[in-house]
Write a protein that holds these residues in place. Structure first.
Motif, PDB file in Angstrom:
ATOM      1  N   VAL A 155       0.854  -1.191   0.000  1.00  0.00           N
ATOM      2  CA  VAL A 155       0.000   0.000   0.000  1.00  0.00           C
ATOM      3  C   VAL A 155       0.884   1.233   0.000  1.00  0.00           C
ATOM      4  CG1 VAL A 155      -1.746   1.291   1.269  1.00  0.00           C
ATOM      5  CG2 VAL A 155      -1.820  -1.211   1.221  1.00  0.00           C
ATOM      6  N   ASN A 156       0.642   2.124  -0.913  1.00  0.00           N
ATOM      7  CA  ASN A 156       1.425   3.355  -0.984  1.00  0.00           C
ATOM      8  C   ASN A 156       0.774   4.473  -0.181  1.00  0.00           C
ATOM      9  OD1 ASN A 156       3.501   5.130  -1.987  1.00  0.00           O
ATOM     10  ND2 ASN A 156       1.979   5.981  -3.364  1.00  0.00           N
ATOM     11  N   LYS A 157      -0.552   4.540  -0.204  1.00  0.00           N
ATOM     12  CA  LYS A 157      -1.212   5.661   0.451  1.00  0.00           C
ATOM     13  C   LYS A 157      -2.660   5.320   0.763  1.00  0.00           C
ATOM     14  CE  LYS A 157      -1.800  10.673  -0.131  1.00  0.00           C
ATOM     15  NZ  LYS A 157      -1.648  11.797  -1.085  1.00  0.00           N
ATOM     16  N   LEU A 158      -3.106   5.698   1.960  1.00  0.00           N
ATOM     17  CA  LEU A 158      -4.506   5.608   2.347  1.00  0.00           C
ATOM     18  C   LEU A 158      -4.974   7.018   2.679  1.00  0.00           C
ATOM     19  CD1 LEU A 158      -4.593   2.492   4.719  1.00  0.00           C
ATOM     20  CD2 LEU A 158      -5.455   2.616   2.389  1.00  0.00           C
ATOM     21  N   GLU A 159      -6.072   7.436   2.078  1.00  0.00           N
ATOM     22  CA  GLU A 159      -6.560   8.794   2.314  1.00  0.00           C
ATOM     23  C   GLU A 159      -7.896   8.755   3.029  1.00  0.00           C
ATOM     24  OE1 GLU A 159      -6.747  11.107  -1.209  1.00  0.00           O
ATOM     25  OE2 GLU A 159      -4.574  11.130  -1.531  1.00  0.00           O
ATOM     26  N   GLY A 160      -8.066   9.651   3.999  1.00  0.00           N
ATOM     27  CA  GLY A 160      -9.348   9.792   4.660  1.00  0.00           C
ATOM     28  C   GLY A 160     -10.327  10.548   3.813  1.00  0.00           C
ATOM     29  N   ASP A 161     -11.585  10.504   4.211  1.00  0.00           N
ATOM     30  CA  ASP A 161     -12.648  11.175   3.471  1.00  0.00           C
ATOM     31  C   ASP A 161     -12.902  12.545   4.086  1.00  0.00           C
ATOM     32  OD1 ASP A 161     -14.820  11.993   2.070  1.00  0.00           O
ATOM     33  OD2 ASP A 161     -16.113  10.292   2.578  1.00  0.00           O
ATOM     34  N   PRO A 162     -12.616  13.628   3.378  1.00  0.00           N
ATOM     35  CA  PRO A 162     -12.838  14.973   3.936  1.00  0.00           C
ATOM     36  C   PRO A 162     -14.301  15.282   4.178  1.00  0.00           C
ATOM     37  CG  PRO A 162     -12.264  15.097   1.613  1.00  0.00           C
ATOM     38  CD  PRO A 162     -12.075  13.670   2.018  1.00  0.00           C
TER      39      PRO A 162
END
Length: 334
Positions: A72-79
């Motif tokens: 996994v390179n990146k996990l983004e939260g939901d704004p």
């Protein structure tokens, strides 16, 4: 633009196109040979467009082996998340990290150096280090240190080789922002008449409301305070209530309510400003500097070692007193 296409290649189905659109709500990946249980009535929903308009992986925990995500390179939260904007919530009894480091690194929160530039470098919050310890702020990566708020309990390590079941604080300055330091071991409280431990606080050090440092605040420790070894007072004074002990190059002296002084091996008891009794060596010295009946006088008496000497000394004292009284009367008559 390339056209979409579906091809069959032996056991492989190849779908070609810019977008693969499914107007269903569930996407099942179910290989019978890879099932732990062979009950085909149980679903294997890999992806589900759920009723909250979210995408759920492993819906309802259909896959008993769980979900594994690799590289996994990146996990983004939901704004848009109303509860934790731009955040990721992990709900699990155990969060198992198979790596060595957990880094919390927000570049916009790096401190500035003297030139106004952000201080670069890693920000390793938690590290499983080489001696099988857990280290917070590994390598002092966070230059402003670590703050721990609302701590309920800190426990020592019973398996520690140097100080078992203790906590070692290694710092040049230990800064306590509170008012009380409490040392309280309930097993060391005294027993009452019923054999129960007496409760109550045990405030060892208190920064009190008068800006004093108080030991054994309000006599919390019923056994009092004991100091072992040598005690030095850089100021040269120790005040006990209204009494003051002074330490000078000539030795120590004690003034007790300005009536008793102990210095250089002598004990002096004063009455007012004109009379005093001094115990020095093997003598008792009685002095009077002024009198309504006579001028100044001084009487010296030797200290005794036996009962017989004491009796003789008492007789001498009585004779001296008689002589002094006669002399006072004579002076008064003249």
């Amino acid at each position: 633009m390339a056209e979409s296409d579906i091809r069959l290649d032996n056991e492989v189905v190849i779908i070609k196109g810019a977008t693969l659109k499914s107007e269903t709500c569930d996407f099942n990946l179910d290989n019978y040979d890879r099932r732990i249980d062979k009950d085909q009535s149980k679903l294997r929903r890999a992806l589900v467009h759920d009723q909250q308009d979210g995408l759920t992986i492993n819906y309802d925990q259909d896959y008993p082996g769980g979900v594994t995500i690799r590289a996994v390179n990146k996990l983004e939260g939901d704004p848009r998340n109303p509860e934790h904007k731009d955040g990721i919530t992990v709900q699990a009894r155990v969060l198992n990290c198979q790596g060595t480091d957990i880094q919390l690194d927000c570049k916009e929160r790096h401190a500035f150096d003297a030139n106004g530039n952000r201080i670069a470098g890693q920000r390793r919050a938690l590290v499983h280090d080489f001696d099988d310890s857990l280290v917070i702020n590994y390598g002092h990566d966070y230059p402003r240190g670590v703050k721990i708020k609302a701590v309920d309990l800190l426990e020592g390590n019973p398996s520690a080789t140097e100080h078992a079941d203790s906590i070692t604080v290694k710092a040049r300055v230990l800064n306590c922002k509170g008012t009380d330091i409490i040392l309280d071991c309930i097993e060391r409280h005294p027993l009452d008449n019923n054999g129960k431990r007496i409760e109550g606080q045990r405030r060892a050090l208190v920064h009190d409301t008068d800006d004093n440092l108080t030991l054994n605040y309000l006599n919390d420790y019923t056994g009092g305070v004991k100091i072992n070894g040598e005690v030095s007072f850089p100021s040269g004074k120790l005040k006990l209530g209204e009494n003051v002990i002074k330490v000078t190059s000539n030795g120590a002296s004690i003034d007790i309510a300005e009536n008793v002084n102990v210095s250089n091996g002598k004990l002096e008891i004063r009455r007012g400003t004109s009379e005093s009794i001094t115990f020095a060596g093997n003598e008792i010295i009685v002095k009077r500097t002024e009198s309504n009946y006579a001028g100044p006088y001084e009487a010296r008496f030797e200290l005794v070692k036996t009962v017989r000497d004491l009796q003789n000394t008492v007789m001498k004292l009585q004779n001296k007193v008689t002589q002094l009284e006669a002399k006072l009367k004579e002076n008064k008559a003249n």
